[in-house]
Write an enzyme that holds these catalytic residues in place. Structure first.
Site, short mmCIF file in Angstrom:
data_model
loop_
_atom_site.label_atom_id
_atom_site.label_comp_id
_atom_site.label_asym_id
_atom_site.label_seq_id
_atom_site.Cartn_x
_atom_site.Cartn_y
_atom_site.Cartn_z
N LYS A 189 0.86 -1.18 0.00
CA LYS A 189 0.00 0.00 0.00
C LYS A 189 0.89 1.22 0.00
CE LYS A 189 -1.49 2.85 2.98
NZ LYS A 189 -1.45 4.09 2.15
N GLY A 247 -4.70 2.98 -1.51
CA GLY A 247 -5.67 3.28 -0.47
C GLY A 247 -5.09 4.17 0.60
N ASP A 248 -5.90 4.47 1.62
CA ASP A 248 -5.43 5.27 2.73
C ASP A 248 -5.18 4.38 3.95
OD1 ASP A 248 -7.98 4.68 3.67
OD2 ASP A 248 -8.76 6.71 3.35
N GLY A 249 -4.66 5.00 5.01
CA GLY A 249 -4.34 4.24 6.20
C GLY A 249 -5.54 3.62 6.90
N PRO A 250 -6.58 4.42 7.18
CA PRO A 250 -7.74 3.86 7.87
C PRO A 250 -8.43 2.74 7.09
CG PRO A 250 -7.76 6.25 8.00
CD PRO A 250 -6.68 5.89 7.04
N GLY A 251 -8.35 2.78 5.77
CA GLY A 251 -8.98 1.75 4.96
C GLY A 251 -8.06 0.57 4.69
N VAL A 252 -7.21 0.72 3.72
CA VAL A 252 -6.33 -0.38 3.29
C VAL A 252 -5.26 -0.69 4.34
CG1 VAL A 252 -4.63 -1.08 1.57
CG2 VAL A 252 -6.77 -0.01 0.85
N GLY A 253 -4.69 0.34 4.97
CA GLY A 253 -3.66 0.10 5.97
C GLY A 253 -4.17 -0.73 7.13
N GLU A 312 9.82 1.72 10.73
CA GLU A 312 10.80 2.79 10.59
C GLU A 312 9.99 4.07 10.71
OE1 GLU A 312 12.61 5.82 9.62
OE2 GLU A 312 12.34 5.15 7.55
N CYS A 369 13.15 11.75 7.44
CA CYS A 369 13.10 11.35 8.86
C CYS A 369 14.45 11.48 9.54
CB CYS A 369 12.56 9.93 8.98
SG CYS A 369 13.45 8.72 7.96
N GLU A 429 8.93 16.63 15.59
CA GLU A 429 9.46 16.48 14.24
C GLU A 429 8.73 17.46 13.33
OE1 GLU A 429 10.69 12.84 11.29
OE2 GLU A 429 8.77 12.69 12.33
#
Length: 474
Positions: free
Chosen positions: A170, A201-207, A245, A279, A379
């Site tokens: 993803k 997809g996005d995090g809430p969905g596919v992630g 990471e 990062c 950060e």
């Protein structure tokens, strides 16, 4: 506007099951440039099923077969570097010169490193009358960010292929096209159907669907610490391996007697590259108190000379931040630094002079910062540097380690001073007198910067299980 509405599952481009269209915004123009489909749990289930089916055969391929496959991927990758660079520049704002070199070039380094690591890796070890063997862990879910998109994708995919794993990727919905082109590269190289799958997809969905899926054996995640914690919690119920990471707040220590100009140049180059969206950016510049004015003057001059501009053009200028949310976050942190009493040497709130559109940030330098200020704790992920004075070497080490992160650090000084200080820094990587990441060396951090390591043989073993064959040689 470009349109990529399908996912790559089981060796074919397929329609989503119930997904919604998502517009990708060009951060330089604030206009839509690409549309994709945000996938669903049904899409994820289809991809994981394909990966599990493919694992049976792919996990049993020989080292020679997998090395040859990675080398074919490398050959096809080189054919598409221009396309991938253009996509990265359009969607996340990296100037073309950076997109063509460090952004896309990093993938070449990771493919070469993975092939080399696999050739040299000892898959089995004899201990007495038994053997210890390394085997592929299984199906890997990969969730990658937008800031160095191909770097993070290839640093996961290459060692996973080398280990004999199958995978579902993803990529970030902020910069998806480079991943789509990379899927085309893998297809052209003859990666077997189901070994590599891509679900946008996005995090809430596919992630979330990936990290909770019972058919996934490991999640390899790169992104914010906040999101990484959510991934780990989602994965806990199925006790899958989670490799993270995450964020950083790296110090750059200028030790007594160090060349101030060299230290400033090395620090600013690392921070300003990619508009501060890295990062490992050494944004906390720690300097002897008596040298603060000298080093602040050198740094301010360099920051004032830094240009921002159109990312579609070649050059050493800075591009925009990736989106409005990130721009507003950085603006808020700059305002917070001024509010908390830091000295603004150059830069500050708002867009650079003459720029009315796009998520551009003025290269900003603060001095007189204490490590308790918000801009020294959080950060920022923008072209902002904070100068923090220290009184003694002991004080410098304490300040450097006084952070919840531990991804990397930079130390400038004599060989003797560096050898004295570097081992005391709680960070996964210490760059001596500057330097850049090496794809053969382990990449990863301490504390809330994550767990696990990427790159070279260290990244290869992350995708493997260890099995004892007890008494097999009796």
């Amino acid at each position: 506007m470009r349109s990529y509405l399908k996912h790559y599952i089981d060796g074919a481009w397929v329609d989503s099951e119930g997904g919604k269209t998502h517009a990708v915004i060009n951060p330089a123009t604030e206009e839509a440039t690409t549309e994709i489909t945000l996938g669903t749990a049904a899409d994820v289930d289809k991809a994981v099923t394909a990966a599990r089916r493919a694992f049976e055969a792919f996990s049993r391929t020989s080292v020679e077969e997998r090395v040859a496959l990675i080398e074919r991927v490398l050959e096809e990758y080189k054919k598409r570097t221009g396309d991938m660079a253009e996509a990265i520049s359009l969607e996340m704002g990296a100037p073309m010169s950076l997109a063509k070199t460090a952004q896309v070039g990093s993938g070449i380094g990771h493919l070469m490193s993975a092939a080399k690591a696999l050739k040299e890796f000892e898959l089995s070890e004899t201990i007495g009358n038994s053997e210890v063997v390394h085997e592929p862990i299984g199906v890997v879910a990969m969730i990658t960010p937008w800031n160095w998109p191909l770097n993070q994708i290839v640093s996961k995919v290459a060692p996973a292929l080398a280990a004999g794993c199958t995978m579902v990727l993803k990529p970030s919905e902020e910069a998806p096209t480079n991943a789509i082109i990379f899927a085309e590269v893998l297809d052209a190289a003859g990666v077997p159907a189901g070994v590599f799958n891509l679900v946008n997809g996005d995090g809430p969905g596919v992630g979330t669907a990936l990290s909770t899926h019972k058919g996934v054996d490991m999640v390899s995640f790169t992104g914010s610490t906040r999101a990484g914690i959510l991934v780990a919690k989602n994965a806990a119920d199925t006790v899958k391996r989670v490799h993270q990471e995450l964020g950083g707040k790296s110090p750059s220590l200028v030790l007594e007697g160090a060349d101030g100009a060299r230290a400033v140049q090395g620090t600013l180059r690392s921070v300003l590259m990619n508009s501060g969206q890295s990062c490992i950016s050494p944004t906390r510049l720690l300097v002897p108190r008596e040298r603060q004015a000298e080093i602040a003057a050198i740094a301010a001059e360099a920051m004032k000379a830094t240009q921002t501009g159109d990312p579609s053009q070649e050059g050493a200028h800075l591009g925009p931040l990736v989106n409005k949310t990130q721009w507003e976050k950085v603006q808020g942190l700059i305002a917070k630094g001024m509010e908390e009493g830091a000295t603004l040497e150059t830069g500050g709130p708002g867009r650079p002079d003459g720029i009315e559109t796009g998520y551009f940030v003025k290269p900003t330098l603060f001095s007189g910062v204490t490590n308790e200020m918000t801009i020294a704790r959080e950060e920022i992920f923008g072209p902002v540097v904070t100068i923090i004075p220290y009184d003694t070497e002991e004080d410098a080490v304490r300040i450097a380690n006084d952070t919840e992160y531990g991804l990397s650090a930079v130390v400038f000084g004599s060989p003797e001073a560096v050898r004295r200080v570097a081992p005391r820094l709680r960070a996964g990587m210490v760059y001596v007198n500057g330097g850049q990441p090496n794809p053969d060396l382990p990449f990863g951090g301490y504390k809330q910067s994550g767990n696990g390591r990427e790159h070279g043989k260290f990244g290869l073993v992350e995708f493997m299980e260890v099995k004892s064959l007890v008494g097999v040689n009796a």
